[in-house]
Design an enzyme around this catalytic site. Structure first.
Site, PDB file in Angstrom:
ATOM      1  N   ALA A  47      15.293  -8.934  -3.237  1.00 19.19           N
ATOM      2  CA  ALA A  47      14.813  -8.448  -4.536  1.00 19.19           C
ATOM      3  C   ALA A  47      15.649  -7.270  -5.043  1.00 19.19           C
ATOM      4  CB  ALA A  47      13.347  -8.035  -4.414  1.00 19.19           C
ATOM      5  N   CYS A  80     -14.317  14.527   4.731  1.00 16.51           N
ATOM      6  CA  CYS A  80     -14.379  14.628   3.270  1.00 16.51           C
ATOM      7  C   CYS A  80     -14.605  16.083   2.847  1.00 16.51           C
ATOM      8  CB  CYS A  80     -15.510  13.740   2.779  1.00 16.51           C
ATOM      9  SG  CYS A  80     -15.850  13.888   1.025  1.00 16.51           S
ATOM     10  N   GLY A  99       8.889 -11.277  -3.125  1.00 15.64           N
ATOM     11  CA  GLY A  99       8.780 -10.701  -1.785  1.00 15.64           C
ATOM     12  C   GLY A  99       7.436 -10.899  -1.121  1.00 15.64           C
ATOM     13  N   CYS A 159     -18.403  16.104   1.082  1.00 11.13           N
ATOM     14  CA  CYS A 159     -19.679  15.958   1.808  1.00 11.13           C
ATOM     15  C   CYS A 159     -19.524  16.068   3.327  1.00 11.13           C
ATOM     16  CB  CYS A 159     -20.323  14.607   1.457  1.00 11.13           C
ATOM     17  SG  CYS A 159     -19.539  13.200   2.267  1.00 11.13           S
ATOM     18  N   VAL A 185       0.833  -1.211   0.000  1.00 11.61           N
ATOM     19  CA  VAL A 185       0.000   0.000   0.000  1.00 11.61           C
ATOM     20  C   VAL A 185       0.869   1.265   0.000  1.00 11.61           C
ATOM     21  CG1 VAL A 185      -1.955  -1.137   1.141  1.00 11.61           C
ATOM     22  CG2 VAL A 185      -0.191  -0.045   2.554  1.00 11.61           C
ATOM     23  N   SER A 242       4.963 -13.800   1.069  1.00  9.74           N
ATOM     24  CA  SER A 242       4.961 -15.088   1.768  1.00  9.74           C
ATOM     25  C   SER A 242       3.982 -16.066   1.118  1.00  9.74           C
ATOM     26  CB  SER A 242       4.581 -14.868   3.237  1.00  9.74           C
ATOM     27  OG  SER A 242       3.366 -14.145   3.309  1.00  9.74           O
ATOM     28  N   HIS A 298      -4.438  -4.167  -2.477  1.00 10.23           N
ATOM     29  CA  HIS A 298      -4.855  -3.846  -1.105  1.00 10.23           C
ATOM     30  C   HIS A 298      -4.991  -2.340  -0.860  1.00 10.23           C
ATOM     31  CE1 HIS A 298      -3.276  -8.030   0.374  1.00 10.23           C
ATOM     32  NE2 HIS A 298      -4.447  -8.107  -0.210  1.00 10.23           N
TER      33      HIS A 298
HETATM   34  N1  APR Z   1      13.458  -9.281  -0.981  1.00 12.36           N
HETATM   35  C1  APR Z   1      12.494 -10.168  -1.300  1.00 12.36           C
HETATM   36  N2  APR Z   1      11.709 -10.773  -0.388  1.00 12.36           N
HETATM   37  C2  APR Z   1      11.905 -10.461   0.908  1.00 12.36           C
HETATM   38  C3  APR Z   1      12.887  -9.533   1.321  1.00 12.36           C
HETATM   39  C4  APR Z   1      13.685  -8.936   0.326  1.00 12.36           C
HETATM   40  N3  APR Z   1      14.651  -8.050   0.619  1.00 12.36           N
HETATM   41  N4  APR Z   1      12.833  -9.435   2.685  1.00 12.36           N
HETATM   42  C5  APR Z   1      11.848 -10.255   3.086  1.00 12.36           C
HETATM   43  N5  APR Z   1      11.286 -10.891   2.019  1.00 12.36           N
HETATM   44  C6  APR Z   1      10.163 -11.843   1.982  1.00 12.36           C
HETATM   45  C7  APR Z   1       9.967 -12.668   3.229  1.00 12.36           C
HETATM   46  O1  APR Z   1      10.788 -13.831   3.200  1.00 12.36           O
HETATM   47  C8  APR Z   1       8.476 -13.017   3.143  1.00 12.36           C
HETATM   48  O2  APR Z   1       8.280 -14.212   2.406  1.00 12.36           O
HETATM   49  O3  APR Z   1       8.981 -11.089   1.863  1.00 12.36           O
HETATM   50  C9  APR Z   1       7.894 -11.844   2.360  1.00 12.36           C
HETATM   51  C10 APR Z   1       7.014 -10.913   3.199  1.00 12.36           C
HETATM   52  O4  APR Z   1       5.891 -11.628   3.628  1.00 12.36           O
HETATM   53  P1  APR Z   1       4.656 -10.919   4.378  1.00 12.36           P
HETATM   54  O5  APR Z   1       5.163 -10.027   5.462  1.00 12.36           O
HETATM   55  O6  APR Z   1       3.684 -11.988   4.725  1.00 12.36           O
HETATM   56  O7  APR Z   1       4.077  -9.942   3.257  1.00 12.36           O
HETATM   57  P2  APR Z   1       3.021 -10.183   2.138  1.00 12.36           P
HETATM   58  O8  APR Z   1       3.171 -11.512   1.507  1.00 12.36           O
HETATM   59  O9  APR Z   1       3.075  -8.978   1.273  1.00 12.36           O
HETATM   60  O10 APR Z   1       1.663 -10.153   2.988  1.00 12.36           O
HETATM   61  C11 APR Z   1       0.455 -10.121   2.298  1.00 12.36           C
HETATM   62  O11 APR Z   1      -0.787  -9.722   4.316  1.00 12.36           O
HETATM   63  O12 APR Z   1      -0.578  -8.609   6.311  1.00 12.36           O
HETATM   64  C12 APR Z   1      -1.302  -8.660   5.113  1.00 12.36           C
HETATM   65  O13 APR Z   1      -2.409  -7.016   3.805  1.00 12.36           O
HETATM   66  C13 APR Z   1      -1.135  -7.385   4.304  1.00 12.36           C
HETATM   67  O14 APR Z   1      -0.534  -7.077   1.967  1.00 12.36           O
HETATM   68  C14 APR Z   1      -0.237  -7.802   3.147  1.00 12.36           C
HETATM   69  C15 APR Z   1      -0.578  -9.276   2.991  1.00 12.36           C
END
Ligand code: APR
Length: 244
Positions: free
Chosen positions: A232, A148, A188, A151, A104, A190, A120
């Site tokens: 990344a 707002c 990047g 309104c 975001v 999970s 998101h």
């Molecule tokens: N380069 C690439 N990946 C990385 C790096 C990096 N430098 N550092 C960390 N990571 C990886 C971690 O290993 C992990 O797998 O980024 C991932 C981050 O995971 P999350 O924190 O779960 O983020 P995300 O997958 O974006 O979460 C999804 O969950 O909390 C909600 O709405 C929120 O958009 C978010 C959604």
């Protein structure tokens, strides 16, 4: 150069439509804490589910706004990193390119990526609770909740909270891209949070080559055709270089 980097570069060189999904990891090297890491200091006593929900906001909008304002201030102090810039460049190097982000923070847009699909929402925008549209702020009286400009309704951050639906347009466009692409890059993330995590599964079902960029293994890793292990901000510029 590793074999994996070489094979990922070769897949990208001959790609027709590349669809990319990014998550919190791509902004880590810009210094933006992931969702849970954002709960530091004063906020560490709370669970995200206690702050990022409509119920929490309706119960105590002042409190939830304070948390979002502190996160906004952090985002505004950061800059895109080489990973964001590499993706902006990749868009111009392949026939068709779709970038979907769960972040975001608006850093892809600031790096110059065109047509980013914000799955998101965006923490830097406000949405009117009454009209349900992105809205400007009425001049604020100190200590009062943002209202707002149109309104006078209460404003909320334009982000997707727990239990809320993904905005229809980015959801449709991302789904179309996952169905159509021949290469899917998961960077990047999970790969735990749905429906975003389902985009890679859709691409796999349609025979796309899936490339993952992440320093750590995820649920997607065993299914990916190529896994690039590392940050990344380091690997994406190397990948672009290897495409030349
Ligand atoms: N380069 C690439 N990946 C990385 C790096 C990096 N430098 N550092 C960390 N990571 C990886 C971690 O290993 C992990 O797998 O980024 C991932 C981050 O995971 P999350 O924190 O779960 O983020 P995300 O997958 O974006 O979460 C999804 O969950 O909390 C909600 O709405 C929120 O958009 C978010 C959604």
């Amino acid at each position: 150069m590793t074999t994996d980097l070489r094979s990922a570069a070769s897949v990208l060189r001959s790609a027709r439509h590349v669809c990319v999904l990014t998550g919190a990891g791509i902004s880590a090297e810009s210094g933006i804490p992931t969702f849970r890491d954002a709960l530091t200091g004063l906020w560490s006593r709370f669970k995200p589910e206690e702050l990022a929900t409509l119920e929490a906001f309706e119960r105590n909008p002042q409190f939830v706004w304070e948390w979002y304002e502190s996160r906004r201030a952090k985002v505004l102090q950061t800059q895109p990193n080489p990973g964001h810039y590499a993706l902006a460049e990749l868009a111009g190097r392949v026939p068709e390119f779709t970038l979907v982000t769960q972040n975001v923070d608006g850093l892809h847009q600031r790096a110059g990526s065109p047509g980013v699909l914000e799955y998101h929402g965006n923490i830097l925008r406000d949405r009117c609770m009454v009209e349900q549209v992105v809205a400007g702020r009425a001049p604020e009286a100190a200590g009062r909740l943002p209202r707002c400009a149109g309104c006078g309704g209460l404003l909320r951050p334009d982000v997707v909270w727990f239990g809320e639906a993904i905005p229809a347009e980015p959801m449709r466009a991302a789904d179309r891209a996952a169905n159509d692409c021949d290469v899917f890059l998961s960077i990047g993330t999970s790969s735990l949070v749905y429906p975003a995590a389902g985009l890679a599964e859709t691409a796999l079902r349609h025979g796309a080559t899936v490339i993952e960029v992440n320093p750590n293994a995820t649920d997607l890793s065993p299914l990916a055709d190529v896994t690039l292990r590392g940050p990344a901000g380091v690997l994406l510029p190397q990948l672009l270089e290897a495409m030349l």
